[in-house]
Design a protein around this motif. Structure first.
Motif, short mmCIF file in Angstrom:
data_model
loop_
_atom_site.label_atom_id
_atom_site.label_comp_id
_atom_site.label_asym_id
_atom_site.label_seq_id
_atom_site.Cartn_x
_atom_site.Cartn_y
_atom_site.Cartn_z
N LEU A 1 -20.25 -15.01 10.75
CA LEU A 1 -20.21 -14.45 12.10
C LEU A 1 -20.35 -12.93 12.08
O LEU A 1 -21.05 -12.35 12.92
CB LEU A 1 -18.91 -14.83 12.79
N MET A 2 -19.69 -12.29 11.12
CA MET A 2 -19.80 -10.84 11.02
C MET A 2 -21.23 -10.41 10.74
O MET A 2 -21.73 -9.44 11.31
CB MET A 2 -18.87 -10.32 9.91
N GLU A 3 -21.90 -11.15 9.87
CA GLU A 3 -23.30 -10.85 9.55
C GLU A 3 -24.18 -11.02 10.78
O GLU A 3 -25.10 -10.22 11.03
CB GLU A 3 -23.78 -11.75 8.41
N MET A 4 -23.88 -12.03 11.58
CA MET A 4 -24.68 -12.27 12.79
C MET A 4 -24.55 -11.13 13.79
O MET A 4 -25.50 -10.79 14.48
CB MET A 4 -24.27 -13.58 13.45
N THR A 5 -23.36 -10.52 13.85
CA THR A 5 -23.19 -9.41 14.79
C THR A 5 -24.07 -8.22 14.42
O THR A 5 -24.43 -7.41 15.28
CB THR A 5 -21.72 -8.93 14.82
N LYS A 6 -24.42 -8.13 13.14
CA LYS A 6 -25.23 -7.00 12.69
C LYS A 6 -26.73 -7.27 12.75
O LYS A 6 -27.53 -6.37 12.97
CB LYS A 6 -24.86 -6.65 11.24
N THR A 7 -27.10 -8.51 12.51
CA THR A 7 -28.52 -8.80 12.29
C THR A 7 -29.15 -9.74 13.29
O THR A 7 -30.37 -9.79 13.39
CB THR A 7 -28.73 -9.41 10.89
N ASP A 8 -28.35 -10.51 14.04
CA ASP A 8 -28.92 -11.58 14.85
C ASP A 8 -28.81 -11.28 16.33
O ASP A 8 -27.72 -11.19 16.88
CB ASP A 8 -28.20 -12.91 14.54
N ASP B 1 -11.38 -20.24 17.01
CA ASP B 1 -11.92 -21.06 18.08
C ASP B 1 -12.16 -20.23 19.34
O ASP B 1 -13.18 -20.36 20.01
CB ASP B 1 -10.96 -22.21 18.41
N LEU B 2 -11.19 -19.36 19.64
CA LEU B 2 -11.34 -18.50 20.82
C LEU B 2 -12.52 -17.55 20.66
O LEU B 2 -13.25 -17.28 21.62
CB LEU B 2 -10.05 -17.70 21.06
N SER B 3 -12.71 -17.05 19.45
CA SER B 3 -13.87 -16.19 19.19
C SER B 3 -15.16 -16.92 19.53
O SER B 3 -16.05 -16.38 20.19
CB SER B 3 -13.86 -15.75 17.72
N LEU B 4 -15.24 -18.15 19.08
CA LEU B 4 -16.44 -18.94 19.34
C LEU B 4 -16.58 -19.28 20.83
O LEU B 4 -17.68 -19.28 21.38
CB LEU B 4 -16.42 -20.22 18.50
N LEU B 5 -15.44 -19.55 21.48
CA LEU B 5 -15.49 -19.86 22.91
C LEU B 5 -16.04 -18.67 23.70
O LEU B 5 -16.88 -18.83 24.59
CB LEU B 5 -14.10 -20.21 23.43
N TYR B 6 -15.54 -17.47 23.38
CA TYR B 6 -16.04 -16.29 24.07
C TYR B 6 -17.52 -16.06 23.77
O TYR B 6 -18.29 -15.66 24.64
CB TYR B 6 -15.23 -15.06 23.68
N LEU B 7 -17.91 -16.34 22.55
CA LEU B 7 -19.31 -16.15 22.19
C LEU B 7 -20.20 -17.12 22.96
O LEU B 7 -21.25 -16.74 23.49
CB LEU B 7 -19.49 -16.34 20.69
N PRO C 1 -19.60 -11.20 23.63
CA PRO C 1 -19.48 -10.89 22.20
C PRO C 1 -18.36 -9.91 21.87
O PRO C 1 -17.81 -9.95 20.78
CB PRO C 1 -20.85 -10.31 21.86
N GLU C 2 -18.00 -9.02 22.82
CA GLU C 2 -16.92 -8.07 22.54
C GLU C 2 -15.60 -8.80 22.33
O GLU C 2 -14.88 -8.56 21.35
CB GLU C 2 -16.79 -7.06 23.70
N LYS C 3 -15.25 -9.69 23.25
CA LYS C 3 -14.03 -10.49 23.11
C LYS C 3 -14.12 -11.38 21.88
O LYS C 3 -13.12 -11.61 21.18
CB LYS C 3 -13.81 -11.35 24.36
N ALA C 4 -15.30 -11.90 21.63
CA ALA C 4 -15.49 -12.77 20.47
C ALA C 4 -15.12 -12.04 19.19
O ALA C 4 -14.41 -12.57 18.33
CB ALA C 4 -16.93 -13.26 20.41
N MET C 5 -15.57 -10.80 19.06
CA MET C 5 -15.30 -10.03 17.85
C MET C 5 -13.82 -9.67 17.75
O MET C 5 -13.24 -9.65 16.66
CB MET C 5 -16.17 -8.78 17.82
N GLN C 6 -13.16 -9.40 18.87
CA GLN C 6 -11.74 -9.08 18.86
C GLN C 6 -10.93 -10.23 18.26
O GLN C 6 -10.06 -10.02 17.41
CB GLN C 6 -11.24 -8.78 20.28
N TYR C 7 -11.24 -11.45 18.70
CA TYR C 7 -10.50 -12.60 18.20
C TYR C 7 -10.89 -12.96 16.78
O TYR C 7 -10.08 -13.46 16.00
CB TYR C 7 -10.67 -13.81 19.13
N LEU C 8 -12.12 -12.67 16.42
CA LEU C 8 -12.55 -12.91 15.04
C LEU C 8 -11.79 -12.00 14.08
O LEU C 8 -11.28 -12.45 13.05
CB LEU C 8 -14.06 -12.69 14.90
N VAL C 9 -11.71 -10.72 14.43
CA VAL C 9 -10.97 -9.76 13.59
C VAL C 9 -9.50 -10.14 13.53
O VAL C 9 -8.86 -10.11 12.47
CB VAL C 9 -11.14 -8.33 14.13
#
Length: 300
Positions: A198-205, A268-274, A279-287
């Motif tokens: 997921l982190m890689e996707m935020t940079k490249t995808d 799961d919440l990261s994916l739900l937000y995504l 994506p901002e909320k998604a990354m917050q929950y991922l971290v």
């Protein structure tokens, strides 16, 4: 009228159809049928035009007439598509099986049967026909994506991951299936690999930050099985996210009753937000999920 004159009219009808002049093309095909009632190609092409226009009832009538004159697998398949579009699934099964009886290696027939059986909630048959396609073409894009999502929705994660890896190796540009791959990895306990993906996707995808925009354009018509699965997942995600947001609102009134999410719930919440285009909320929950997991590992 002599055969050369019929052929000349037919050529003109085809030319008009390709030029986008469907009304004139239909009129020409009908004229051919009036002069030569057994001209099966005119019935077939008329059916195709009505199908493109979304008039599947009329399309079916012409395909059935084409079948009476020329019962080949393509005409049976076309009739099957028409009744499928009319949501007459049992009739569609009959026509597609006739097509496969005449041509067992007709991949589109297997694909449509898999789609029909999915609508009929017949999992065993859905899987059989998707596997049939893989046997005929191991790299078939729609079958690989369809099987990946079929297994995912039934929580058969090892099989889903295998199909996802094959799909993404051959067709690496699908951001939606990369997200599903990351979740499957997490479901199997590979949290770090999931988070890294997921982190890689935020940079490249681009699909990460424009998920809703890419959802419609990422799939072609023949990818309907996987596309329908993604749509169901997105619908569920919206419902689950609404429930969480309600819980969050209530916690502001009674903060002592609100427990922070566990690492897996945070992911799961990261994916739900995504899936809901945030994506901002998604990354917050991922971290947050990563930190929680690291803390748990450190205590162990």
């Amino acid at each position: 009228m002599q055969a050369p004159e019929i052929q000349s009219l037919f050529n003109e009808a085809v030319r008009l159809e390709k030029a986008g002049e469907r009304k004139k093309s239909k009129e020409t095909y009908l004229k051919i049928i009036e002069l030569s009632p057994d001209h099966h190609l005119s019935y077939q092409n008329l059916g195709a035009i009505f199908s493109k226009e979304g008039d599947h009832r009329n399309a079916l009538d012409f395909f059935l007439k084409a079948i009476r004159l020329n019962p080949d697998f393509k005409n049976y398949y076309n009739a099957g598509v028409s009744v499928f579009k009319l949501k007459e699934y049992e009739k569609a099964v009959h026509f597609i099986k006739q097509a496969l009886h005449l041509n067992k290696q007709f991949i589109l027939g297997h694909l449509l049967l898999a789609q029909i059986y999915q609508h009929l909630n017949q999992d065993e048959k859905t899987e059989i026909y998707l596997k049939n396609i893989i046997k005929l073409d191991p790299n078939h894009k729609s079958a690989l994506g369809g099987l990946a999502m079929f297994y995912y929705e039934r929580k058969r994660y090892p099989e889903s991951l295998k199909m996802l890896e094959r799909y993404l190796l051959l067709y690496p540009g699908n951001a939606q299936l990369k997200l599903i791959q990351s979740e499957v990895l997490a479901k199997q306990g590979n949290f770090k690999e999931s988070a890294n993906l997921l982190m890689e996707m935020t940079k490249t995808d681009v699909g990460f930050t424009h998920f809703n925009e890419t959802l419609a354009s990422a799939w072609q018509e023949e990818d309907e099985l996987a596309k329908e699965s993604i749509h169901r997942i997105q619908t569920t995600a919206k419902k689950r996210l609404k429930e969480f947001q309600t819980k969050l609102e209530l916690s502001r009134e009674n903060p002592e009753e609100f427990a922070p999410p566990e690492p897996q719930e945070a992911l799961d919440l990261s994916l739900l937000y995504l899936f809901n285009g945030n994506p901002e909320k998604a990354m917050q929950y991922l971290v947050f999920a990563q930190k929680m997991k690291e803390n748990t590992d450190a205590k162990d």
